[in-house]
Design an enzyme around this catalytic site. Sequence first.
Site, mmCIF file in Angstrom:
data_model
loop_
_atom_site.group_PDB
_atom_site.id
_atom_site.type_symbol
_atom_site.label_atom_id
_atom_site.label_comp_id
_atom_site.label_asym_id
_atom_site.label_seq_id
_atom_site.Cartn_x
_atom_site.Cartn_y
_atom_site.Cartn_z
ATOM 1 N N HIS A 424 43.765 36.493 34.004
ATOM 2 C CA HIS A 424 43.025 35.342 33.475
ATOM 3 C C HIS A 424 41.848 35.822 32.639
ATOM 4 O O HIS A 424 41.371 36.952 32.753
ATOM 5 C CB HIS A 424 42.544 34.423 34.607
ATOM 6 C CG HIS A 424 41.526 35.047 35.523
ATOM 7 N ND1 HIS A 424 40.186 35.137 35.218
ATOM 8 C CD2 HIS A 424 41.665 35.605 36.762
ATOM 9 C CE1 HIS A 424 39.534 35.724 36.220
ATOM 10 N NE2 HIS A 424 40.415 36.018 37.180
ATOM 11 N N CYS A 445 41.742 40.129 40.725
ATOM 12 C CA CYS A 445 42.418 39.701 39.506
ATOM 13 C C CYS A 445 42.197 40.692 38.370
ATOM 14 O O CYS A 445 41.283 41.512 38.395
ATOM 15 C CB CYS A 445 41.935 38.318 39.079
ATOM 16 S SG CYS A 445 42.518 36.992 40.157
#
Length: 553
Positions: A424, A445
């Site tokens: 992301h 992430c």
Amino acid sequence: MEEEQKKKRGPKKLLIAASCVGLLAAAYLGVGIFFRSHFVPNSRVNGIDSFGKTAQQMADLLADREKSYHMVIKTADGATEQVITPDMVDLSSNLQPGDMSRLLANQQAFLWPRYLLGDKLEQKTSGWKLNRDKLNALVDALPEVSRTDLVQTKNADLVYDQQQKSYLVQEEVYGNNIDTDRFKDALADAIVNLQEEISLADYAVQPTLKADDSRLKELIGKMNQIAQMKITLKIGGDQETVPQEKIISWIGIDENANMVVHDEAIRAYVGELAGKYDTVGKNRSFHTSYGAVVNISSGDYGRKVDQEAEFNALKENLTDGRDLTRDLNFSQKAAGGAGDDIGSSYVEVNLTAQHLFVYKDGKKVVDTAVTTGKPVNNHQTNVGIFRVKSHEANRTLRGRNDDGSSYASPVKYWMPFDGGIGLHDAPWKSNYGGKNYLTNGSHGCVNLPPSVAGSVFANVSVGMPVVVYNLPGTETSCTDSAVQAVINKISKAGSGPAAAKAATDAYQALSAAQKKDVYNLSALKEAQNKYAAALADAAKVEEHEQAVNTDHE
């Protein structure tokens, strides 16, 4: 006169008849009373004649019989195979004082005439017992059972002949084996009933299906059709043809001459297919963008055969009996073929270099620095080959920080691949790559620079593999040489004003997109602050030199 004599004889006849009936009734009642304490005619207790005996007499008789009892096991030719005595199997009547009295009460003593006329009364005490383990061991040790020349009885069968390309009838086999389970049950029942002889011949296994059974010939055509069918399974661009010997092993006949399908054999073959084509969790050699090869075995990406679906499909194919080509059933598919299931479109993340590449149909379409999980408190980004699970725009990522506080981070692009870990954009970060992840890493992430996140999103799809690995020696590797040169200069900027000046000039010369990939910008700012005065003086000198050069022009 005669009439008077007849009248005198009438009462006498009635008196005689009544006397006879009375005597019969008395006899009936007397015998009935006798049989309330004695066993009736034609009666047996545990196989022993009990007529006329009292409860105590029968109890004594049974006790004596228990002591003298023995069972003779005969062979097929009448020879004695084994003599079993009560102590060999712990045989015990376990008679209780009231057992015989209850049997007497059950026999309905006043119905004795029916037993006298031929009815039989068979009764058993409930206490007989033996040691079944000892009995089983005795049977297993019998010479007729444990013989070394044992030949198993076999039914007639249909056997496929490779030379004739057809099933042929195979003759039945008359063996010498005993149905030991049935014999053990029968022997135990015979012993507790005090029977004295049993023959092994009655328990010899006999073929139940013979070669002259017309049903066998009727099956040959159907089974030949199945044996000669061709099943081809597709795995991506590859194919797997089911071997004929496998198909033949899947079918057979039962004792009633019905064709049967051997489920276990089909499941075993499906297991072989899974072992051959499953790639989830298997070690792969991956050729990185750096030229090196890394071995990766973790992650959830890859093919996985749906064994239950494939088993059911193969059984249905056998019923159909025709040649066919179809896809192998997978519960999870992969992008590539049987050899290389990763394929030519994938995401590549080098945790050591803190760099990401996206390849689409073999062409590199994204090349950028990233920031991955901070390797503390279990926030590191996991090594492995994963699948992109979803592809969402404008999501708010929620979770908890290490101090227990919650966070909610809106992102434009969200592509999870390992549980709650995904790709992301991270607009709250200013630096990516290098060792930034050690101090300013994510919760796991892969943080993308906003300038490239859209391109990553556009080229990534659900199911695409994400390859995450470590590659020692690539800590400062970067495919953009200009950016790498600036990163290298910045790393030396703190050594003096000249180095700080050179790093500043090199950074300013980069494009806006390139500047976003410089992950050690904080070091340049520290050097600039440290040597601010010297840099200011240098800037004045440059301005003066430019002015002089302009005057000369």
